[in-house]
Design an enzyme around this catalytic site. Structure first.
Site, mmCIF file in Angstrom:
data_model
loop_
_atom_site.group_PDB
_atom_site.id
_atom_site.type_symbol
_atom_site.label_atom_id
_atom_site.label_comp_id
_atom_site.label_asym_id
_atom_site.label_seq_id
_atom_site.Cartn_x
_atom_site.Cartn_y
_atom_site.Cartn_z
ATOM 1 N N HIS A 169 0.951 -1.032 0.114
ATOM 2 C CA HIS A 169 0.055 -0.269 -0.222
ATOM 3 C C HIS A 169 0.990 1.101 -0.212
ATOM 4 O O HIS A 169 1.885 1.388 0.611
ATOM 5 C CB HIS A 169 -0.954 0.083 1.290
ATOM 6 C CG HIS A 169 -1.627 1.428 1.390
ATOM 7 N ND1 HIS A 169 -2.678 1.602 0.835
ATOM 8 C CD2 HIS A 169 -1.059 2.438 2.372
ATOM 9 C CE1 HIS A 169 -3.098 2.971 1.332
ATOM 10 N NE2 HIS A 169 -2.008 3.550 2.140
ATOM 11 N N CYS A 215 -4.947 1.681 -4.263
ATOM 12 C CA CYS A 215 -3.871 2.894 -3.686
ATOM 13 C C CYS A 215 -2.814 3.191 -4.772
ATOM 14 O O CYS A 215 -2.363 4.311 -4.945
ATOM 15 C CB CYS A 215 -3.590 2.640 -2.296
ATOM 16 S SG CYS A 215 -2.497 1.035 -2.241
#
Length: 642
Positions: A34, A102
């Site tokens: 992420h 993301c």
């Protein structure tokens, strides 16, 4: 005034991916990444829409690493306006763990701020995961979790995992997947400073961009500025760009066709399907660069150069042009047009050495060697090593794994093997290699071995003793490695990490005076060639598994030379000739080094060497006798050798 730009990197799996990925997927995946972009004193990321937090104070905690991306000359207000433009594009309901996540958002922001992009190990993670059989099998499960998700980000619980998942890992995989997905899409925080959705929506002065009700579930790249689009062009051989807009009715009609093509035609790191919504961010600048004035417009690129443009919703034409682009980018192997029935009929199953010796005799022999050793070093003492053999290894092999607990630890086997290899000569180690040969017939041993192919892997420890080894050890080692190649995960890792050592052993053994050694070497050669053939066939078919093939032009040339020398010298054993010819045919058939191989085959007079095997004295008094072997030799000689 310029401002520094950083990327914060987190591992959503909290280290679990690094520990279990090789066991589950057959590939080492160090994290489920992420990312967020940190600029102007704020950490901005995509999950429940575009969110903001104080740097390092989001619900993800402290970053695993921080990447310095340089500085931006864009001022903060301009960046805020850019985020306001794209916020309707990066909504919670569109988030998808693999296709639109993301990292898609971070990459877009980096393109806008600096013209840079995320490192490939982050961007390519979904492709790396989906290129594994496990990842491909799990894809529908991940899609089902995100499909039809409400705007509050509530995930659908994962359905039953596919049958390809090992039952022992099903619960772990399901819980890990749910935890990763929930962490990725949550914006809750346990820190004093909570994350929040970025920028409260102001009263609109123009009609807002419609929000799609379904999540993106195809491998479509998103570009909202010229920098992010140019990065896609730089990193992919073939690119199909779809210029669309929120108010375009025909675009919505052709979009399912574009997404279906993206799903069926994408190849990891080679082909990209890019959607450019001209109403979002700086996408209009991308359209202006390529003269796009109407939507839908499709532009196709090869090696960064525009090759074709089409407008409108002609689905058959779009499919044709995409197929033509892929044909130009990845022309088919010349041998795919040949009729090769004998080669195609070769079973690609690994040749196994499955005979189980008298295990009590083996134990007695190894124990004698241990007792006779003048000194002993290593973590396992003489007595401990003998106890591992007598109480762990031998009972397990006798029971074939059926009467012992499924969670039995194989770590003592490794420790004992390391100690034995450190204290005994190669001539004394052949019973130890034989125990591993038998053990590698068991799925549990293979599964454990596939995750332990580092320097202390028993397979590699025993392989390290191959140089100048006596006949008994050499033949046993060849058989052990042959059995290891029956497991495709071990096979791949051995080709990646130990190809040179295995090839040295194999080439020398093909020329050994002893026919048993030559036959074992021919068997290992076949298993290696069959493994590569399976992957090359998948690659030709465009399947993700084929992207895993580990090609090496020098190795192809070295092996071809060794196989021909072995064939030329083999005058007695027809089975050796059969296995060497099959190996040669599989190696040549879909090799990407076909031009170099063709020249080598001509120089080495490959056709003559093969045809001589059919003549009197070429292999036995009458030459090769078996019809199927003769047919194979003739086919390889006449169709694959100049």
């Amino acid at each position: 005034m310029s401002a520094p730009v950083e990327v914060y990197v987190y591992d959503l799996s909290k280290g679990v991916a690094s520990q279990l990925s090789l066991q589950l997927t057959g590939k080492q995946i160090d994290g489920v990444w992420h990312t967020s972009v940190v600029v102007f004193g704020k950490e901005i990321f995509y999950g429940q829409g575009i969110c903001e937090a104080e740097p390092g104070r989001s619900h993800h905690g402290s970053p695993l690493r921080v990447i310095n991306m340089g500085e931006t000359s864009i001022d903060e207000q301009t960046f805020v306006e850019y985020l306001d433009q794209i916020k309707e594009h990066y909504t919670a309901d569109k988030y998808h763990l693999l296709d639109f996540n993301c990292n898609s958002f971070t990459n877009d922001c980096l393109g806008f701020l600096t013209g840079g992009s995320l490192p490939s190990y982050i961007k390519d993670l979904p492709s790396d995961f989906l290129s594994t059989p496990f990842g491909a099998a799990l894809r529908p499960t991940i899609d089902a979790m995100f499909k039809g998700r409400a705007s509050n980000g509530v995930l659908t619980p994962p359905p039953d995992l596919p049958n390809t998942t090992d039952p022992a890992n099903s619960a772990l995989t399901s819980s890990l997947l749910q935890a990763v997905a929930a962490s990725a899409t949550s914006n809750n925080s346990g820190s004093p400073s909570s994350s929040r959705n970025y920028l409260p929506t102001p009263a609109p002065t123009s009609p807002p961009t419609p929000v799609q009700g379904n999540s993106l579930t195809t491998p479509v790249h998103i570009a909202t500025n010229p920098s992010s689009f140019h990065n896609v062009l730089r990193t992919h051989r073939a690119v199909v760009a779809f210029f669309t807009s929120a108010t375009c009715g025909p675009c919505r009609m052709i979009e399912p066709v574009f997404e279906e093509l993206a799903k069926s035609k994408s190849r990891a790191n080679d082909v990209a399907f890019v959607k450019i919504d001209l109403s979002v961010g700086m996408s209009s600048a991308v359209g202006g660069e390529y003269g796009v004035r109407v939507t839908p417009t499709f532009i196709l690129f090869l090696d960064g150069n525009k090759t074709h443009e089409m407008k409108g919703i002609n689905a058959p034409e779009l499919r044709t042009q995409v197929d033509l682009l892929l044909y130009q980018a990845f022309p088919p192997h010349p041998h795919t047009a040949l009729s090769l029935p004998a080669i195609e009929a070769i079973p690609l199953n690994a040749i196994l050495f499955s005979q189980v010796p008298n295990l009590d005799v083996v134990l007695t022999k190894v124990t004698e060697f241990i007792d006779a050793a003048p000194s002993w070093s290593g973590s396992a003492t003489k007595e401990a090593t003998k106890q591992i053999l007598a109480k762990n290894i031998i009972p397990y092999l006798k029971a074939r794994g059926s009467s012992l607990p499924p969670n039995i630890s194989f770590e003592p086997w490794r420790d004992a093997t390391i100690s034995l290899a450190a204290n005994l000569s190669a001539g004394q180690l052949f019973p130890v290699a034989d125990l591993w040969r038998v053990g590698l017939l068991q799925p549990a041993v293979c599964g454990w071995s596939a995750t332990k192919l580092g320097p202390e892997s028993p397979i590699l420890v025993l392989l390290s003793k191959a140089e100048d080894a006596p006949r008994n050890y050499t033949v046993t080692l060849l058989k052990m490695i042959s059995n290891a190649f029956a497991n495709k995960v071990i096979a791949r890792e051995l080709l990646l990490s130990s190809r040179s050592s295995i090839t040295t052993l194999m080439v020398a053994s093909l020329l050994h005076d002893d026919a048993t050694v030559r036959l074992a070497a021919a068997s290992l050669t076949f298993n290696m060639a069959a493994h590569l053939q399976r992957l090359r066939v998948e690659k030709v078919r465009g399947n993700a598994e084929g992207d895993d093939v580990s090609e090496n032009e020098d190795w192809d040339l070295e092996m071809t030379t060794a196989l021909l020398e072995g064939l030329e010298r083999e005058k007695a054993n027809e089975e050796i000739v059969h296995r060497l010819t099959a190996s040669l045919g599989l190696l040549i058939r879909l090799s990407p080094s076909i031009e170099q191989l063709t020249s080598l085959l001509e120089v080495l007079q490959a056709q003559k060497i093969l045809k001589d095997k059919l003549e009197k004295g070429g292999c036995g008094d009458a030459g090769v006798v078996k019809k199927e072997v003769r047919k194979l030799i003739e086919e390889v000689a006449t169709k694959l050798c100049p």
